[in-house]
Scaffold this active site. Structure first.
Site, short mmCIF file in Angstrom:
data_model
loop_
_atom_site.label_atom_id
_atom_site.label_comp_id
_atom_site.label_asym_id
_atom_site.label_seq_id
_atom_site.Cartn_x
_atom_site.Cartn_y
_atom_site.Cartn_z
N ALA A 349 0.85 -1.19 0.00
CA ALA A 349 0.00 0.00 0.00
C ALA A 349 0.88 1.24 0.00
CB ALA A 349 -0.88 0.01 1.24
N MET A 350 0.30 2.37 -0.37
CA MET A 350 1.07 3.61 -0.45
C MET A 350 0.25 4.76 0.12
SD MET A 350 3.76 5.26 -1.32
CE MET A 350 3.84 6.99 -0.93
N GLU A 351 0.92 5.55 0.98
CA GLU A 351 0.22 6.55 1.79
C GLU A 351 -0.02 7.88 1.09
OE1 GLU A 351 3.39 5.49 2.21
OE2 GLU A 351 4.70 7.04 3.00
N ASN A 352 -0.30 7.90 -0.22
CA ASN A 352 -0.57 9.18 -0.89
C ASN A 352 -1.58 9.96 -0.05
OD1 ASN A 352 0.80 8.04 -3.27
ND2 ASN A 352 -1.02 6.75 -3.31
N HIS A 384 -1.28 1.44 9.24
CA HIS A 384 0.06 1.89 8.85
C HIS A 384 -0.04 3.12 7.94
CE1 HIS A 384 4.34 1.03 7.59
NE2 HIS A 384 3.93 1.79 6.58
N GLU A 385 -0.87 3.02 6.93
CA GLU A 385 -0.94 4.13 5.96
C GLU A 385 -1.62 5.35 6.59
OE1 GLU A 385 1.03 3.55 3.74
OE2 GLU A 385 1.02 1.37 3.68
N1 BES Z 1 5.48 3.96 1.79
C1 BES Z 1 5.27 2.56 1.76
C2 BES Z 1 5.06 2.01 0.38
C3 BES Z 1 6.32 1.87 -0.42
C4 BES Z 1 7.19 0.85 -0.15
C5 BES Z 1 6.60 2.73 -1.43
C6 BES Z 1 8.34 0.73 -0.89
C7 BES Z 1 7.75 2.63 -2.17
C8 BES Z 1 8.64 1.62 -1.89
C9 BES Z 1 4.07 2.20 2.61
O1 BES Z 1 3.78 3.07 3.65
C10 BES Z 1 4.39 0.88 3.23
O2 BES Z 1 5.25 0.83 4.05
N2 BES Z 1 3.71 -0.16 2.83
C11 BES Z 1 3.96 -1.49 3.33
C12 BES Z 1 2.87 -1.92 4.24
C13 BES Z 1 3.18 -1.93 5.69
C14 BES Z 1 2.03 -2.51 6.48
C15 BES Z 1 4.49 -2.50 6.09
C16 BES Z 1 3.97 -2.43 2.14
O3 BES Z 1 3.77 -1.97 1.02
O4 BES Z 1 4.20 -3.60 2.35
ZN ZN Z 2 4.97 2.95 5.31
#
Ligand code: BES
Ligand code: ZN
Length: 968
Positions: A349-352, A384-385
């Site tokens: 997931a991505m926190e846009n 998380h997001e």
């Molecule tokens: N900001 C990340 C997404 C991301 C990860 C963008 C790597 C670019 C490169 C997001 O907040 C995140 O950490 N997502 C995790 C989920 C979390 C529950 C650990 C993911 O994508 O697994």
């Molecule tokens: Zn994150």
């Protein structure tokens, strides 16, 4: 908020220009793309039409020109952007491409006089403007802007470069205008394309993934996290489709080039970083509710929404959002919070900000298909997001070297948010297994690295991507949990709140958080032995963690850098000499004691000296980021408690004792036999955490021994250990008819079945085969979602082509990604090499396996003892293809490299691995670079471990199995 709805004139006109330019640019683009494919290592793509002079650029040694540096100069500061984008969801039949066209104006302030404009741009093709240049410049406030002398695209550093014939003046404002086109490729980065089938029709979604450095692939921008600006976004799209972005939307029907289309204009964003932008066009449906004036919507494919698969996420988002408002003492800063499930998405997931994107499995829940583990992942990933909406989005770290604080923080508080959503689950305890234990495994290697990196060491996009690793996430989460614990949550949140308040809409560094926490410590008179900064620096600035040894006969407590391979060489010196300031929570024979601190190499704590049958247990609930060892006498007493009255030890610490013992044994600090003895009491254990810890550690034994003579006796022992657990669940569920009530019980039921089947318990194997056959025959699936992954896996392993083909067709026809994922995992369990090889081939065909799932599928195959060497050969043979086609994205490469080499434990495999590193030095390993070194180090340790332990382990298992004399 009280912001008026504002549409700039420039944006209004933009749509028309964009439309008119579209046809020409489609053709231009296809030419550019074929050029790009043909080009070799040329790092400059001149696009000035030959009318301007090209600056000297060498392709080999990078010059010292500003455009050869990865970091932007500080001379220009963006204020706001007007961006219009028009993604085409239909393929151009002549070029075969999907494209988007765009127009952008950025207003920036000149902070230092300069005659150079550098703005990030990657894989964009520009329509020439005045004097054949790639952009045009106007000035605000009456003065005339200098003319553009030369403009080109600097590919390696990803800039649009504009050289001016005069200086931009300090404190003056300018507008930079561009028209551009990009490919809407299926590459999961920047503005990209996701496809799926609905009622036999192929549908296309245009969506984005900007973090960390792909906003520049969607439009030219100052693509660094500290270059915050306000964004006015407009999307052009077909009637009947929905456009989404960070702000609230308003749609207008317009006619461009004779086409009736929709123009959706979004409210300007807050001041924010480029990596948090999102633009999406789809024909998805949504459900919504409102909580205290904030609109919450869940978007997904129409059939998924119709089936209610977004309901769980919608129900939980409001409470989690409210929880974080309280936790941060700050109201959610936006008027809406959209969350959308995408068929193709690289990360989880991505926190846009205001428009969070997810892969489908991380957001959509369906009771008939989703397991309790799937449900937990949804609750935690939403938490998380949402946590990032403040920590990361409202206050952003200045540069990527501090990424660990952003991701580590969200990875810690996701448990607090999920606990709020599902208070019955005890989910907070699970951080010990999923983060602390997980990261101990990599942070115990000499090739580990500190949480904090130097700003100057993190420059290139691949270096930034590499930071998204277990250290940043799980060690970050673990040390912040420890900090929150020793400060108390009250003091921790007090500092956190003032930190957020001071830096809202701006940027900060991790030391700013320490300062605010220190203020809270001072204000409350909290008793800690050193400043927050002094304590935390020992955890943040040096890699690794200590093993704390408690000698209960002398009362001496000491610490030492814990290395999985004690012979490995730590080449990086540490200013703290690999000593930490360690908080020690402990208990003496069932009574919690006053916490202590270990600040130096050793200290004598008289109360820890015990006699008789008393025992000491340190690191209660594993809130500290360290392992614990004891003198032999105390180990014996702890083993005694485990076998006679294991509940006297807190459940998390039962999991810890197993994990610590196995890892101390791997590091040759205690004997492997002592570690194995911690598993003897398991025939009486019913709790999930200790079992999961044991299964995780025994997995290492399987990896090392499932091709050797140790395997048989080990199976016998473990089968005997797990049988009572299997029987327990059989009766608890009335012969598998019901589902255990507790969340942890549901997890442990899966362990019981997995391990029972794995160790060859006939009753288990019959059960899983019978369920699967029933499904094949009746086409009605009788298997509870919690058990599906393991049941499918066991049945496919036991079966042949018929079972595999059935599962494959179910995979292809699954109506929810979460079911497809369970099958995708289980398909890797077959014992037939030809099926595994064919499956490997499928992984690189996006029509068979989605790109987002390719690397994890290869890793699943490598986990299978039969698939291991096939997967390794496959990855070696195609590394360069995988590397170039499957992007430099997030975690996938490190997981792939670690995954396919996990079982490596022979000289021959080590040589192959080294050869692999050498052969591909040129292609590179991107975000998997560190993983290659970690794998080499792990392999060396494995070789030594087997040589030293195989006989002992074999003897122990044999002896136990033969005599059933539990007092070995
Ligand atoms: N900001 C990340 C997404 C991301 C990860 C963008 C790597 C670019 C490169 C997001 O907040 C995140 O950490 N997502 C995790 C989920 C979390 C529950 C650990 C993911 O994508 O697994
Ligand atoms: Zn994150």
């Amino acid at each position: 908020m009280g912001k008026g709805f504002f549409i700039s004139k420039a944006v209004g006109i933009a749509a028309i220009i964009v439309g008119a330019g579209a046809l020409a640019t489609i053709i231009a683009l296809s030419v550019v793309y074929s050029q790009e494919k043909a080009k070799n290592n040329d790092n400059v793509l001149p696009t000035d039409g030959g009318t301007t002079s090209k600056p000297p650029v060498t392709t080999t040694a990078p010059s010292n020109e500003p455009w050869d540096k990865y970091r932007l100069p500080k001379s220009l500061v963006p204020d706001h952007y007007n961006v219009t984008l028009w993604p085409r969801l239909k393929q151009n039949l002549t070029t075969g491409l999907f494209i988007f066209t765009g127009q952008s104006t950025v207003e920036f302030v000149c902070a230092e006089e300069t005659d150079l404009i550098l703005i990030h741009s990657n894989k964009l093709n520009y329509t020439k403007r005045e004097n054949n240049h790639l952009a045009s410049l106007t000035s605000l406030g009456g003065v005339k802007a200098p003319s553009i002398k030369s403009s080109w695209l600097q590919q390696v550093t990803q800039y649009l470069v504009l050289q001016l014939d005069g200086k931009l003046m300090k404190d003056h404002r300018y507008h930079l205008h561009t028209d551009f086109t990009g490919e809407l490729a299926d590459d999961l980065g920047g503005f990209y394309r996701s496809e799926y089938m609905e009622d036999g029709v192929k549908k296309v979604v245009a969506t984005t993934q900007m973090q960390p450095t792909d906003a520049r692939k969607a439009f030219p921008c100052f693509d660094e996290p500290a270059m915050k600006a306000i964004f006015h976004i407009t999307l052009i799209h077909d009637l009947g489709t929905v456009a989404l972005s960070n702000g609230e939307e308003k749609g207008y029907n317009v006619n461009i080039e004779g086409h009736d289309v929709q123009k959706t204009v979004f409210q300007p964003t807050e001041k924010m970083s480029t990596y948090l932008l999102a633009f999406i066009v789809s024909d998805f449906s949504f459900i919504n509710n409102t909580i205290d004036g904030v609109l919450i919507r869940i978007f997904a494919r129409t059939p998924a929404i119709a089936a209610g698969q977004g309901d769980y996420a919608l129900n939980k988002t409001g409470p989690i959002l409210k929880f974080f408002e309280k936790y941060y003492n700050s109201s959610y800063p936006l008027p809406k919070s959209d969350q959308i499930a995408l068929p193709d998405f690289n990360a989880g997931a991505m926190e846009n900000w205001g428009l969070i994107t997810y892969r489908e499995t991380a957001l959509l829940y369906d009771e008939t298909f989703s397991s309790n583990s799937n449900k937990q992942r949804i609750a935690t990933i939403i938490a998380h997001e949402l946590a990032h909406m403040w920590f990361g989005n409202l206050v952003t770290l200045r540069w990527w070297n501090d990424l660990w604080l952003n991701e580590g923080f969200a990875s810690y508080v996701e448990y607090l948010g999920a606990h709020e959503a599902e208070p019955e689950w005890n989910v907070k305890d699970l951080i010990v297994l999923s983060d602390v234990h997980r990261v101990f495994a990599v942070d115990a290697l000499a090739s580990s690295h500190p949480l904090s990196s130097k700003e100057e060491d993190i420059q290139k996009p691949a270096q930034i991507s590499e930071l998204f690793d277990a250290i940043s996430y799980s060690k970050g989460a673990s040390v912040l949990r420890m900090l929150s614990d020793f400060l108390t949550e009250k003091v921790f949140t007090m500092g956190l709140r003032t930190y957020l308040a001071e830096f809202a809409f701006g940027n900060a560094g991790y030391t700013d958080l320490w300062s605010h926490l220190q203020m809270a410590v001072d204000a409350t008179g909290t008793d800690i032995p050193e400043t927050v900064s002094n304590i935390m620096n020992t955890w943040v600035l040096q890699m690794g963690f200590p093993v704390v040894t408690v000698n209960t006969s002398t009362g001496i407590i000491s610490q030492k850098h814990f290395l999985l391979d004690p012979d490995s060489e730590v080449t990086t010196p540490s200013i703290y000499n690999y000593e930490w300031i360690v908080p020690i929570k402990w208990m003496k024979t069932e009574t919690i004691q006053h916490p202590k601190w270990l600040k130096n190499e050793s200290v004598t704590i008289d109360e820890m000296k015990v006699s008789g049958s008393d025992w000491v247990l340190a690191n209660i609930n594993v809130v500290g980021y360290y392992r614990v060892n004891y003198d032999q006498g105390n180990w014996e007493r702890l083993l005694g408690v485990l076998s006679t009255n294991h509940v006297a030890i807190p459940v998390i610490n039962r999991a810890q004792l197993v994990d610590d013992a196995f890892n101390l044994a791997r590091a040759k600090i205690i004997s492997t036999v002592l570690a194995l003895r911690t598993t003897k009491y398991l025939n009486k254990e019913r709790e999930y955490m200790p079992w999961e810890s044991a299964v995780g550690n025994l997995d290492f034994f399987y990896l090392m021994f499932d091709r050797s003579e140790v395997y048989g006796p080990m199976q016998d022992y473990l089968r005997n250990q797990v049988t009572p657990l299997f029987t327990h669940y059989k009766s608890l569920t009335d012969n598998w008819k019901n589902v255990p009530v507790g969340h942890m019980d549901q997890y442990n039921q899966v362990n019981a079945i997995s391990l029972a089947c794995r160790t060859g318990l006939r009753e288990c194997q019959n059960l899983t085969n019978q369920w699967f056959n029933q499904w094949m025959e009746t086409k009605l699936n009788p298997i509870h979602p919690n058990l599906r992954s393991t049941v499918y896996c066991n049945a496919i392993a036991a079966g042949g082509a018929k079972e595999w083909e059935f599962a494959w067709s179910q995979f292809k026809n699954a109506s929810i990604a979460i079911e497809a994922d369970k099958l995708r995992y289980a398909l890797a369990c077959t014992k037939q090499p030809w099926l595994l090889n064919r499956y490997l081939e499928y992984t690189l065909d996006p029509n068979m396996i989605r790109k987002q799932d390719a690397t994890s599928t290869i890793v699943y195959i490598a986990n299978n003892v039969i698939g291991q060497s096939l997967a390794w050969d496959f990855v070696r043979a195609r590394w360069s293809y995988i590397f170039t086609q499957y992007g430099g994205g997030s975690f996938s490469f490190s997981n792939l490299v670690n995954g396919v080499t996990e079982r490596f434990s022979t000289e021959y495999e080590l040589q192959q691995l080294k050869q692999f590193k050498e052969d591909n030095a040129e292609v590179g390993f991107g975000s998997g670079t560190l993983a290659v070194d970690q794998s080499i180090e792990r392999t060396i340790a494995n070789i030594k471990w087997i040589a030293e332990n195989k006989q002992n382990v074999l003897d122990w298992f044999k002896c136990i199995s033969n005599s059933w004399d539990w007092e070995y």
